[in-house]
Scaffold this motif. Structure first.
Motif, PDB file in Angstrom:
ATOM      1  N   ALA A 184       0.870  -1.194  -0.110  1.00 36.52           N
ATOM      2  CA  ALA A 184      -0.134   0.165   0.051  1.00 36.52           C
ATOM      3  C   ALA A 184       0.966   1.382   0.030  1.00 36.52           C
ATOM      4  N   LEU A 185       1.978   1.351   0.763  1.00 38.74           N
ATOM      5  CA  LEU A 185       2.644   2.461   0.712  1.00 38.74           C
ATOM      6  C   LEU A 185       3.582   2.567  -0.661  1.00 38.74           C
ATOM      7  N   HIS A 186       4.025   1.609  -1.158  1.00 36.50           N
ATOM      8  CA  HIS A 186       4.481   1.666  -2.723  1.00 36.50           C
ATOM      9  C   HIS A 186       3.407   2.235  -3.541  1.00 36.50           C
ATOM     10  N   ALA A 187       2.308   1.838  -3.394  1.00 38.34           N
ATOM     11  CA  ALA A 187       1.216   2.141  -4.334  1.00 38.34           C
ATOM     12  C   ALA A 187       0.812   3.759  -3.987  1.00 38.34           C
ATOM     13  N   LEU A 188       0.820   4.108  -2.970  1.00 30.38           N
ATOM     14  CA  LEU A 188       0.845   5.402  -2.394  1.00 30.38           C
ATOM     15  C   LEU A 188       1.922   6.422  -3.131  1.00 30.38           C
ATOM     16  N   VAL A 189       3.071   5.940  -2.914  1.00 28.21           N
ATOM     17  CA  VAL A 189       4.261   6.526  -3.500  1.00 28.21           C
ATOM     18  C   VAL A 189       4.240   6.566  -5.033  1.00 28.21           C
ATOM     19  N   GLU A 190       3.847   5.710  -5.718  1.00 24.53           N
ATOM     20  CA  GLU A 190       3.676   5.632  -7.299  1.00 24.53           C
ATOM     21  C   GLU A 190       2.543   6.587  -7.544  1.00 24.53           C
ATOM     22  N   ARG A 191       1.331   6.721  -6.835  1.00 26.67           N
ATOM     23  CA  ARG A 191       0.348   7.560  -6.909  1.00 26.67           C
ATOM     24  C   ARG A 191       0.763   9.019  -6.814  1.00 26.67           C
TER      25      ARG A 191
END
Length: 202
Positions: free
Chosen positions: A136-143
């Protein structure tokens, strides 16, 4: 409940609330302040392997309150019913968001935070499956990268966050970066499904 206007004013001025053991709400502005620089976010090797498996489905803002209540399920928590109600209200006004990791129809991890301009203020995360919160953190940063955000605030530095490249900066430097970030015109979520998680509200 903390009014939306007060919460937004506080975040714009580097301040955020937490519930104390006695139920009172206290306000904090750490010095130094922890951030994850978006351009140097580090993906640990274990997380890289998990991402290749595409094990989790990432959803945005479909179970905001469920994420908050899951984050509160620990021995020591600063998330009480006042905090939950305040941030659910902030979410309904379009300023707070959740990034969720799902396995089928089961929520197994995620995080939530506040978005103002080009700044995202990470509040808390949880996991019930290995690496779910990390995904989820990785997806947040990508977003955040894709949408032109300039600042990812994590409040305090922890050994866990250091593994992703988190650093500490002086509060004055943080305030400078914050001032620039909140003036940017960024949109965290284009379409939000408000009310889907209302059954969790108490």
């Amino acid at each position: 409940m903390i009014p939306v206007e007060l919460l937004l004013h506080a975040y714009r001025h580097a301040v955020f609330p937490m519930a104390m053991e006695n139920g009172e709400i206290a306000w904090f502005s750490p010095d130094p302040r922890a951030i994850i620089p978006l351009d140097t976010f580090h993906v640990p090797h274990g997380l890289k392997r998990t991402l290749k498996k595409t094990k989790f489905e990432i959803r945005i803002d479909t179970a905001f309150e469920a994420v908050m209540r899951a984050c509160a399920q620990r021995d020591e928590t600063w998330i009480n019913d006042v905090i939950v109600a305040s941030y659910v209200n902030l979410h309904r006004e379009g300023h707070a968001h959740s990034v969720e990791a799902w396995l089928g129809e089961k929520l197994v991890g995620g995080l939530y935070g506040v978005s103002i301009g080009g700044a995202f203020f990470g509040e808390s995360m949880f996991h019930e499956a290995t690496d779910a919160s990390k995904v989820a953190l990785h997806a947040l940063v990508e977003r955040l990268r894709a949408r032109g955000f300039a600042l990812l605030d994590t409040q305090w530095l922890t050994p866990h966050l250091v593994t992703f490249g988190a650093i500490e900066i002086p509060r004055l430097e943080y305030q400078r970066r914050l001032g620039e970030a909140v003036e940017k015109e960024c949109c965290f979520a284009d379409a939000r499904q408000v009310g889907e998680d209302s059954q969790f509200l108490k």
